[in-house]
Design an enzyme around this catalytic site. Structure first.
Site, PDB file in Angstrom:
ATOM      1  N   LYS A 197      -3.167   9.168  -1.816  1.00  0.00           N
ATOM      2  CA  LYS A 197      -2.456   8.835  -3.052  1.00  0.00           C
ATOM      3  C   LYS A 197      -1.536   9.993  -3.386  1.00  0.00           C
ATOM      4  O   LYS A 197      -1.985  11.126  -3.562  1.00  0.00           O
ATOM      5  CB  LYS A 197      -3.458   8.586  -4.172  1.00  0.00           C
ATOM      6  CG  LYS A 197      -2.796   8.348  -5.518  1.00  0.00           C
ATOM      7  CD  LYS A 197      -3.811   7.934  -6.561  1.00  0.00           C
ATOM      8  CE  LYS A 197      -3.158   7.790  -7.920  1.00  0.00           C
ATOM      9  NZ  LYS A 197      -4.138   7.384  -8.940  1.00  0.00           N
ATOM     10  N   LYS A 251      -0.962   4.866  -1.209  1.00  0.00           N
ATOM     11  CA  LYS A 251      -0.323   4.553  -2.479  1.00  0.00           C
ATOM     12  C   LYS A 251       0.703   5.615  -2.821  1.00  0.00           C
ATOM     13  O   LYS A 251       0.383   6.798  -2.686  1.00  0.00           O
ATOM     14  CB  LYS A 251      -1.405   4.499  -3.563  1.00  0.00           C
ATOM     15  CG  LYS A 251      -0.889   4.226  -4.945  1.00  0.00           C
ATOM     16  CD  LYS A 251      -1.996   4.354  -5.939  1.00  0.00           C
ATOM     17  CE  LYS A 251      -1.375   4.265  -7.321  1.00  0.00           C
ATOM     18  NZ  LYS A 251      -2.314   4.562  -8.361  1.00  0.00           N
TER      19      LYS A 251
HETATM   20  C1  PBG Z   1      -5.274   6.451 -11.923  1.00  0.00           C
HETATM   21  C2  PBG Z   1      -4.329   5.433 -11.407  1.00  0.00           C
HETATM   22  C3  PBG Z   1      -2.939   5.430 -11.528  1.00  0.00           C
HETATM   23  C4  PBG Z   1      -2.492   4.262 -10.910  1.00  0.00           C
HETATM   24  C5  PBG Z   1      -3.607   3.589 -10.433  1.00  0.00           C
HETATM   25  N1  PBG Z   1      -4.733   4.335 -10.732  1.00  0.00           N
HETATM   26  C6  PBG Z   1      -2.049   6.351 -12.266  1.00  0.00           C
HETATM   27  C7  PBG Z   1      -1.857   7.742 -11.858  1.00  0.00           C
HETATM   28  O1  PBG Z   1      -2.364   8.220 -10.852  1.00  0.00           O
HETATM   29  O2  PBG Z   1      -1.171   8.417 -12.624  1.00  0.00           O
HETATM   30  C8  PBG Z   1      -1.045   3.853 -10.798  1.00  0.00           C
HETATM   31  C9  PBG Z   1      -0.778   2.420 -10.476  1.00  0.00           C
HETATM   32  C10 PBG Z   1       0.625   1.976 -10.658  1.00  0.00           C
HETATM   33  O3  PBG Z   1       1.553   2.765 -10.908  1.00  0.00           O
HETATM   34  O4  PBG Z   1       0.840   0.765 -10.546  1.00  0.00           O
HETATM   35  N2  PBG Z   1      -6.329   5.870 -12.626  1.00  0.00           N
END
Ligand code: PBG
Length: 326
Positions: A197, A251
């Site tokens: 991520k 991601k």
């Molecule tokens: C953290 C989380 C995020 C997203 C999914 N889980 C936000 C982040 O890391 O700031 C982002 C998903 C998206 O942008 O669609 N709980």
């Protein structure tokens, strides 16, 4: 003039022939719908930066899930928006926290007709907006955070989650959560790990959706990955698999197709990719201006994510795609 003997266009000429030779087929079964449920509201609240997506009430969430079940969407992933936030994000593990309450209702109503996934993180629940608990210097404390994640995993599993999806990028989170689940008799609850991520600029609309502002204009670069790095992503994926991940995720999706492809070629677990809020919002905004064709670009992008190697795609287009496919 020498005529070409190799004529790839032969297979592109007719509609059915193009269908027959298509290498990638995107289907409703590939998709996971991300859904937001907010505590203490009496009607669904539209999210302006995510057109077509709302913060649900518990009731409208049940209606949305019923529609997804009818459309054949195999899974939904839940995010909670609590009425109150605190330093450690206790709403993430409180049995009466909004996601736990929603999961209990959904698992009672829908049983195994749809896979209930729970995003496992604390950023929606912390007053400072970070994905973990802070130490005295204000930095995210990895190991103290793992303890909170384990409590959240148990709360989600107890409430009926089939899959927990740790998204906080703490080191050792998958192993810690697996041990906690197994120790409490939840060995059938699967872990979909947000393994690679990135600290992306594409999560902005999501943070509107969950009412998160990171304290002091901060960012998540001390735990999410630097987008200049690809090999590091492969190490993260390997570690999550060693720690017991059942599904690994990359991601965001579109800017990381190279990572998806490399992960796919190296691992034999299902690979998921998250087509995130900013990716969705860009299509919505540009098409609203008449600059691109909404349907064409949405299908092209989701198909590209599948072609790169994703078996599972988390996307805000899930319901739209399924309705279109009817
Ligand atoms: C953290 C989380 C995020 C997203 C999914 N889980 C936000 C982040 O890391 O700031 C982002 C998903 C998206 O942008 O669609 N709980």
């Amino acid at each position: 003039m020498a005529f070409p003997t190799h004529r790839p266009r032969r297979l592109r000429l007719g509609g059915p022939l193009r269908e027959l030779v298509a290498e990638t087929r995107l289907g409703v079964n590939d998709l996971v719908a991300p859904l937001f449920v907010r505590e203490g509201i009496s009607s669904p609240q539209p999210i302006s930066s995510l057109p077509g997506v709302s913060q649900h009430t518990r009731q409208s969430l049940r209606e949305e899930i019923a529609a997804l079940v009818d459309l054949g969407i195999p899974a939904a992933i839940l995010f909670g928006v609590p009425a109150h936030k605190d330093e450690i994000g206790s709403g993430a593990f409180d049995p009466n926290g909004i996601v736990q309450v929603a999961l209990r209702e959904l698992s009672e109503e829908f049983g195994d007709r749809i896979v209930l996934m729970a995003d496992l993180c604390v950023d929606e629940y912390t007053s400072h907006g970070h994905c973990g608990v802070l130490n005295s210097r204000g930095d995210v404390d990895n190991d103290a955070t793992l303890e909170v994640y384990c409590r959240a995993a148990l709360a989600q599993a107890t409430a009926g989650a089939h899959v927990v999806a740790p998204s906080g990028m703490m080191d050792g989170q998958v192993g810690a959560i697996r041990a906690a689940l197994d120790g409490a008799g939840f060995s059938d609850v699967a872990i979909m790990a947000y393994s690679a991520k990135y600290a992306s600029g594409l999560y902005g609309p999501f943070r509107d959706a969950v009412d998160v502002q990171i304290a002091g204009g901060g960012n998540r670069k001390s735990y999410q990955q630097d987008w200049r790095n690809a090999r590091e992503a492969l190490r993260e994926v390997e570690e999550d698999i060693q720690q017991g991940a059942d599904i690994v995720m990359v991601k965001p999706a579109l800017s990381y197709l190279d990572i998806i492809a490399q992960v796919r070629s190296r691992v034999n677990l299902p690979v998921a990719a998250y087509h995130v809020s900013g990716e969705y919002a860009m299509i919505k905004a540009a098409s609203a201006n008449g600059w691109i064709d909404h349907d064409g670009v949405a299908i092209e992008q989701l198909t590209a994510v599948k072609r790169a190697g994703a078996d599972i795609i988390l996307t805000y287009f899930a319901r739209w795609f399924a309705e279109r496919a009817q």
